[in-house]
Design an enzyme around this catalytic site. Structure first.
Site, PDB file in Angstrom:
ATOM      1  CG  ASP A  28      -1.992   1.010   1.211  1.00 47.67           C
ATOM      2  OD1 ASP A  28      -1.676   2.203   1.008  1.00 47.67           O
ATOM      3  OD2 ASP A  28      -3.164   0.641   1.407  1.00 47.67           O
ATOM      4  CB  ILE A  29       1.458   4.100  -2.302  1.00 49.82           C
ATOM      5  CG1 ILE A  29       0.043   4.564  -2.596  1.00 49.82           C
ATOM      6  CG2 ILE A  29       2.018   3.240  -3.410  1.00 49.82           C
ATOM      7  CD1 ILE A  29      -0.033   5.551  -3.755  1.00 49.82           C
ATOM      8  CD  GLU A  87     -10.336   1.671  -0.377  1.00 51.40           C
ATOM      9  OE1 GLU A  87      -9.591   0.694  -0.191  1.00 51.40           O
ATOM     10  OE2 GLU A  87     -11.427   1.802   0.204  1.00 51.40           O
ATOM     11  CG  HIS A  92      -8.484  -3.644  -2.572  1.00 56.49           C
ATOM     12  ND1 HIS A  92      -9.531  -3.029  -3.215  1.00 56.49           N
ATOM     13  CD2 HIS A  92      -8.176  -2.861  -1.521  1.00 56.49           C
ATOM     14  CE1 HIS A  92      -9.834  -1.910  -2.584  1.00 56.49           C
ATOM     15  NE2 HIS A  92      -9.030  -1.788  -1.532  1.00 56.49           N
ATOM     16  CG  HIS A  94      -6.525  -2.924   3.014  1.00 57.02           C
ATOM     17  ND1 HIS A  94      -5.722  -1.835   2.759  1.00 57.02           N
ATOM     18  CD2 HIS A  94      -7.711  -2.670   2.416  1.00 57.02           C
ATOM     19  CE1 HIS A  94      -6.386  -0.960   2.040  1.00 57.02           C
ATOM     20  NE2 HIS A  94      -7.594  -1.440   1.810  1.00 57.02           N
TER      21      HIS A  94
END
Length: 131
Positions: A28-29, A87, A92, A94
């Site tokens: 994650d950026i 978002e 996805h 996390h």
């Protein structure tokens, strides 16, 4: 093609942590903690529960292998899993190394790490995943 599909295809750079033919994992950026990783299907699907049962099962098994690699690379109590999905319109998961449940609070300030450190984190997870 959405942003996550472009990342999985290599069209947008990412910090790769793991991959196979069906799934891709990358940092994650805007991580909550070091090692915060996103796991995605390469196939574009907006909602995780729109995935076929067998694909969803393989997705979770892949995520489990990534979580094991994260825990080996970044010793923690557990690796938490969260599925939010509002978002970015691409399913996805996390995966977040946790020392306490507070580490999973998405309202927490995000880390800003230099590119070299992000690459070192991704490499460490990739190495563990590849064992």
């Amino acid at each position: 093609m959405g942003i996550f599909a472009k990342i999985a295809a290599g069209e947008i750079p990412s910090y790769k942590c793991a991959e196979n033919d069906e799934f891709y994992a990358f940092l994650d950026i805007n991580p909550l903690v070091k090692g915060h990783t996103l796991v995605i299907p390469r196939r574009e699907v907006d909602y995780i529960f729109d995935m076929e049962d067998d694909e969803l099962a393989r997705f979770e098994v892949f995520a489990k292998k990534v979580a094991v690699a994260i825990k080996a690379a970044f010793p923690c109590v557990k690796v938490g899993q969260a599925v939010l999905g509002l978002e970015v319109p691409h399913a996805h998961i996390h995966l977040i190394p946790m020392q306490s449940e507070k580490d999973m609070n998405f309202a927490n300030p995000k880390l800003s790490l230099p590119a070299e450190e992000m690459q070192a984190i991704a490499d460490k997870i990739y190495k563990e995943f590849s064992k």
